[in-house]
Design an enzyme around this catalytic site. Structure first.
Site: not given
Ligand code: FMN
Length: 217
Positions: A14, A74, A165
Protein backbone atom coordinates in the site's frame (compact mmCIF):
# COMPACT_ATOMS: atom_id res chain seq x y z
CA UNK A 1 11.48 -19.18 -1.59
CA UNK A 2 9.21 -22.16 -2.23
CA UNK A 3 5.91 -21.74 -4.04
CA UNK A 4 3.61 -22.06 -1.01
CA UNK A 5 5.66 -19.48 0.91
CA UNK A 6 5.60 -17.14 -2.08
CA UNK A 7 1.80 -17.43 -2.31
CA UNK A 8 1.31 -16.91 1.42
CA UNK A 9 3.81 -14.14 2.05
CA UNK A 10 3.03 -11.90 -0.92
CA UNK A 11 0.69 -9.04 -0.20
CA UNK A 12 -0.55 -5.94 -1.94
CA UNK A 13 1.85 -3.17 -1.00
CA UNK A 14 0.00 0.00 0.00
CA UNK A 15 3.03 2.31 0.19
CA UNK A 16 6.40 2.15 -1.56
CA UNK A 17 9.63 3.74 -0.46
CA UNK A 18 10.33 6.49 -2.99
CA UNK A 19 13.67 6.75 -4.75
CA UNK A 20 14.61 3.06 -4.58
CA UNK A 21 15.10 1.25 -7.87
CA UNK A 22 14.96 -2.50 -8.41
CA UNK A 23 18.03 -4.19 -9.91
CA UNK A 24 17.71 -4.48 -13.69
CA UNK A 25 18.26 -8.25 -13.45
CA UNK A 26 15.10 -8.58 -11.32
CA UNK A 27 13.11 -6.38 -13.69
CA UNK A 28 14.30 -8.49 -16.62
CA UNK A 29 13.02 -11.63 -14.89
CA UNK A 30 9.61 -10.03 -14.38
CA UNK A 31 9.48 -9.00 -18.03
CA UNK A 32 10.41 -12.55 -18.99
CA UNK A 33 7.38 -13.81 -17.03
CA UNK A 34 5.18 -11.48 -19.08
CA UNK A 35 6.86 -12.36 -22.35
CA UNK A 36 6.44 -16.09 -21.76
CA UNK A 37 2.96 -16.01 -20.29
CA UNK A 38 0.61 -18.61 -21.79
CA UNK A 39 -2.46 -17.52 -23.76
CA UNK A 40 -5.35 -19.25 -25.47
CA UNK A 41 -4.21 -20.56 -28.89
CA UNK A 42 -0.99 -18.59 -28.26
CA UNK A 43 -2.97 -15.48 -29.17
CA UNK A 44 -0.81 -13.11 -27.08
CA UNK A 45 -3.40 -10.33 -27.23
CA UNK A 46 -1.37 -7.99 -25.03
CA UNK A 47 1.14 -5.21 -24.84
CA UNK A 48 3.04 -3.90 -21.83
CA UNK A 49 4.13 -0.34 -21.15
CA UNK A 50 6.91 -0.25 -18.57
CA UNK A 51 7.61 2.96 -16.66
CA UNK A 52 10.96 3.11 -14.88
CA UNK A 53 11.53 6.87 -14.74
CA UNK A 54 9.97 9.63 -12.66
CA UNK A 55 8.44 11.08 -15.85
CA UNK A 56 7.04 7.73 -16.95
CA UNK A 57 5.46 7.06 -13.58
CA UNK A 58 4.01 10.59 -13.50
CA UNK A 59 2.36 9.98 -16.87
CA UNK A 60 0.70 6.85 -15.51
CA UNK A 61 -0.26 8.59 -12.27
CA UNK A 62 -2.13 11.21 -14.32
CA UNK A 63 -4.81 8.49 -14.70
CA UNK A 64 -5.09 8.05 -10.92
CA UNK A 65 -6.91 11.23 -9.92
CA UNK A 66 -10.22 11.91 -8.17
CA UNK A 67 -11.76 8.63 -7.03
CA UNK A 68 -8.52 6.85 -7.93
CA UNK A 69 -6.14 9.27 -6.19
CA UNK A 70 -5.47 6.70 -3.44
CA UNK A 71 -3.37 4.83 -6.00
CA UNK A 72 -1.34 7.81 -7.16
CA UNK A 73 1.41 7.66 -4.47
CA UNK A 74 1.89 3.94 -5.15
CA UNK A 75 2.48 4.65 -8.83
CA UNK A 76 4.77 7.61 -8.17
CA UNK A 77 6.86 5.91 -5.46
CA UNK A 78 7.26 2.47 -7.02
CA UNK A 79 10.45 1.57 -8.83
CA UNK A 80 8.69 0.25 -11.93
CA UNK A 81 5.07 0.35 -13.06
CA UNK A 82 3.75 -1.93 -15.78
CA UNK A 83 0.60 -1.05 -17.70
CA UNK A 84 -0.90 -4.34 -18.86
CA UNK A 85 -2.79 -3.58 -22.07
CA UNK A 86 -4.99 -5.66 -24.33
CA UNK A 87 -5.60 -5.43 -28.04
CA UNK A 88 -9.02 -4.13 -29.02
CA UNK A 89 -9.35 -6.73 -31.77
CA UNK A 90 -7.91 -10.08 -32.76
CA UNK A 91 -7.40 -9.07 -36.37
CA UNK A 92 -5.88 -10.86 -39.36
CA UNK A 93 -2.51 -9.01 -39.26
CA UNK A 94 -2.05 -10.06 -35.63
CA UNK A 95 -2.92 -13.69 -36.40
CA UNK A 96 -0.50 -13.64 -39.34
CA UNK A 97 2.23 -12.17 -37.17
CA UNK A 98 1.82 -14.94 -34.58
CA UNK A 99 1.92 -17.64 -37.25
CA UNK A 100 5.06 -16.17 -38.82
CA UNK A 101 6.72 -15.95 -35.42
CA UNK A 102 5.86 -19.57 -34.64
CA UNK A 103 7.39 -20.54 -37.97
CA UNK A 104 10.57 -18.54 -37.29
CA UNK A 105 10.76 -20.17 -33.85
CA UNK A 106 10.71 -23.61 -35.46
CA UNK A 107 7.27 -24.77 -34.38
CA UNK A 108 6.32 -26.46 -37.65
CA UNK A 109 7.76 -29.66 -39.12
CA UNK A 110 5.75 -29.25 -42.34
CA UNK A 111 3.56 -26.78 -44.24
CA UNK A 112 0.66 -29.03 -43.27
CA UNK A 113 1.36 -28.53 -39.58
CA UNK A 114 1.58 -24.79 -40.18
CA UNK A 115 -1.83 -24.72 -41.92
CA UNK A 116 -3.42 -26.85 -39.21
CA UNK A 117 -2.20 -24.51 -36.50
CA UNK A 118 -3.38 -21.46 -38.44
CA UNK A 119 -6.81 -22.96 -39.10
CA UNK A 120 -7.29 -24.17 -35.56
CA UNK A 121 -6.45 -20.72 -34.16
CA UNK A 122 -8.78 -19.02 -36.63
CA UNK A 123 -11.56 -21.43 -35.68
CA UNK A 124 -11.21 -20.37 -32.06
CA UNK A 125 -11.15 -16.71 -32.99
CA UNK A 126 -14.31 -17.18 -35.08
CA UNK A 127 -15.98 -19.04 -32.23
CA UNK A 128 -15.34 -16.08 -29.93
CA UNK A 129 -16.20 -13.53 -32.61
CA UNK A 130 -19.43 -14.97 -34.01
CA UNK A 131 -20.88 -17.47 -31.56
CA UNK A 132 -19.73 -16.43 -28.12
CA UNK A 133 -19.32 -12.80 -29.22
CA UNK A 134 -16.84 -12.23 -26.45
CA UNK A 135 -13.54 -11.44 -28.18
CA UNK A 136 -12.70 -8.51 -25.84
CA UNK A 137 -13.46 -10.54 -22.70
CA UNK A 138 -11.50 -13.48 -24.10
CA UNK A 139 -8.49 -11.28 -24.73
CA UNK A 140 -8.79 -9.58 -21.35
CA UNK A 141 -8.72 -12.96 -19.60
CA UNK A 142 -5.32 -13.64 -21.15
CA UNK A 143 -4.02 -10.36 -19.75
CA UNK A 144 -5.23 -11.23 -16.24
CA UNK A 145 -3.54 -14.58 -16.53
CA UNK A 146 -0.31 -12.72 -17.22
CA UNK A 147 -0.97 -10.53 -14.18
CA UNK A 148 -1.32 -13.61 -11.97
CA UNK A 149 2.00 -15.01 -13.12
CA UNK A 150 3.62 -11.64 -12.70
CA UNK A 151 2.46 -11.22 -9.09
CA UNK A 152 3.48 -14.72 -8.09
CA UNK A 153 6.79 -14.31 -9.93
CA UNK A 154 7.48 -11.06 -8.08
CA UNK A 155 6.83 -12.77 -4.77
CA UNK A 156 9.21 -15.61 -5.61
CA UNK A 157 11.87 -13.00 -6.36
CA UNK A 158 11.11 -11.19 -3.09
CA UNK A 159 9.86 -8.10 -4.94
CA UNK A 160 7.05 -6.05 -3.44
CA UNK A 161 4.12 -5.45 -5.76
CA UNK A 162 0.72 -3.79 -6.13
CA UNK A 163 -1.90 -4.74 -8.73
CA UNK A 164 -4.22 -1.82 -9.53
CA UNK A 165 -7.50 -1.58 -11.38
CA UNK A 166 -8.17 1.77 -9.76
CA UNK A 167 -7.27 4.19 -12.56
CA UNK A 168 -9.06 5.91 -15.42
CA UNK A 169 -8.63 3.83 -18.57
CA UNK A 170 -9.59 6.62 -20.96
CA UNK A 171 -7.11 9.08 -19.44
CA UNK A 172 -4.29 6.53 -19.51
CA UNK A 173 -5.06 5.36 -23.04
CA UNK A 174 -4.91 8.94 -24.30
CA UNK A 175 -1.79 9.79 -22.28
CA UNK A 176 0.11 6.78 -23.67
CA UNK A 177 -1.36 6.92 -27.19
CA UNK A 178 -2.66 3.38 -26.80
CA UNK A 179 -5.86 3.65 -28.81
CA UNK A 180 -4.15 4.64 -32.05
CA UNK A 181 -2.09 1.47 -31.65
CA UNK A 182 -5.22 -0.68 -31.29
CA UNK A 183 -4.65 -1.11 -27.55
CA UNK A 184 -6.38 -0.23 -24.31
CA UNK A 185 -5.14 -0.35 -20.71
CA UNK A 186 -6.49 -3.12 -18.47
CA UNK A 187 -4.63 -3.19 -15.17
CA UNK A 188 -1.46 -1.79 -13.58
CA UNK A 189 1.23 -3.55 -11.59
CA UNK A 190 3.70 -1.52 -9.53
CA UNK A 191 6.95 -2.98 -8.20
CA UNK A 192 9.49 -1.75 -5.71
CA UNK A 193 10.28 -1.67 -2.01
CA UNK A 194 7.57 -1.35 0.62
CA UNK A 195 7.91 1.61 3.00
CA UNK A 196 7.15 1.77 6.72
CA UNK A 197 3.76 3.26 5.79
CA UNK A 198 2.75 0.01 4.14
CA UNK A 199 0.06 -0.90 6.68
CA UNK A 200 -0.87 -4.02 4.73
CA UNK A 201 2.50 -5.63 5.48
CA UNK A 202 1.57 -6.04 9.15
CA UNK A 203 -1.99 -7.22 8.58
CA UNK A 204 -2.77 -10.93 8.50
CA UNK A 205 -3.82 -12.38 5.17
CA UNK A 206 -7.55 -13.03 4.89
CA UNK A 207 -9.06 -15.69 2.67
CA UNK A 208 -12.27 -17.70 2.84
CA UNK A 209 -11.69 -21.14 4.41
CA UNK A 210 -10.22 -23.84 2.21
CA UNK A 211 -13.26 -26.11 2.82
CA UNK A 212 -15.39 -23.45 1.15
CA UNK A 213 -13.29 -22.89 -1.95
CA UNK A 214 -12.04 -26.38 -2.74
CA UNK A 215 -14.13 -29.40 -3.74
CA UNK A 216 -12.21 -32.64 -4.08
CA UNK A 217 -13.87 -35.37 -6.11
C1 FMN B 1 -7.05 -7.20 -10.43
C2 FMN B 1 -6.75 -6.54 -9.11
C3 FMN B 1 -6.96 -5.18 -8.97
C4 FMN B 1 -6.64 -4.55 -7.77
N1 FMN B 1 -6.74 -3.18 -7.68
C5 FMN B 1 -6.23 -2.56 -6.57
C6 FMN B 1 -6.13 -1.13 -6.53
O1 FMN B 1 -6.51 -0.41 -7.44
N2 FMN B 1 -5.57 -0.57 -5.42
C7 FMN B 1 -5.14 -1.32 -4.36
O2 FMN B 1 -4.63 -0.75 -3.39
N3 FMN B 1 -5.25 -2.68 -4.38
C8 FMN B 1 -5.77 -3.30 -5.45
N4 FMN B 1 -5.84 -4.68 -5.49
C9 FMN B 1 -5.40 -5.47 -4.33
C10 FMN B 1 -6.51 -6.31 -3.70
O3 FMN B 1 -7.33 -5.51 -2.90
C11 FMN B 1 -5.83 -7.43 -2.90
O4 FMN B 1 -5.17 -8.28 -3.81
C12 FMN B 1 -6.79 -8.26 -2.04
O5 FMN B 1 -7.38 -7.48 -1.06
C13 FMN B 1 -6.04 -9.42 -1.38
O6 FMN B 1 -4.96 -8.96 -0.60
P1 FMN B 1 -3.45 -9.34 -0.86
O7 FMN B 1 -3.12 -9.00 -2.29
O8 FMN B 1 -2.66 -8.45 0.09
O9 FMN B 1 -3.28 -10.78 -0.59
C14 FMN B 1 -6.17 -5.31 -6.68
C15 FMN B 1 -5.99 -6.70 -6.84
C16 FMN B 1 -6.25 -7.31 -8.04
C17 FMN B 1 -5.96 -8.78 -8.20
Amino acid sequence: MNLADAAQTRHTVKAFEPGRTLPQASVDQLLSVLHNSPSSVNSQPWHYVVASTREGRARIASAAQGQYSYNSPKILHASHVVVLCMRVDMDAPHLDAILQQEERDGRFQSTDARSRQDQSRRNYVDLHRYELRDVPQWMEKQVYLALGGLLLGASILGIDATPMEGFDTRTLDLELGLRERGLTSVVLAAFGYRSEQDFNAALPKSRLPGEQIFTFV
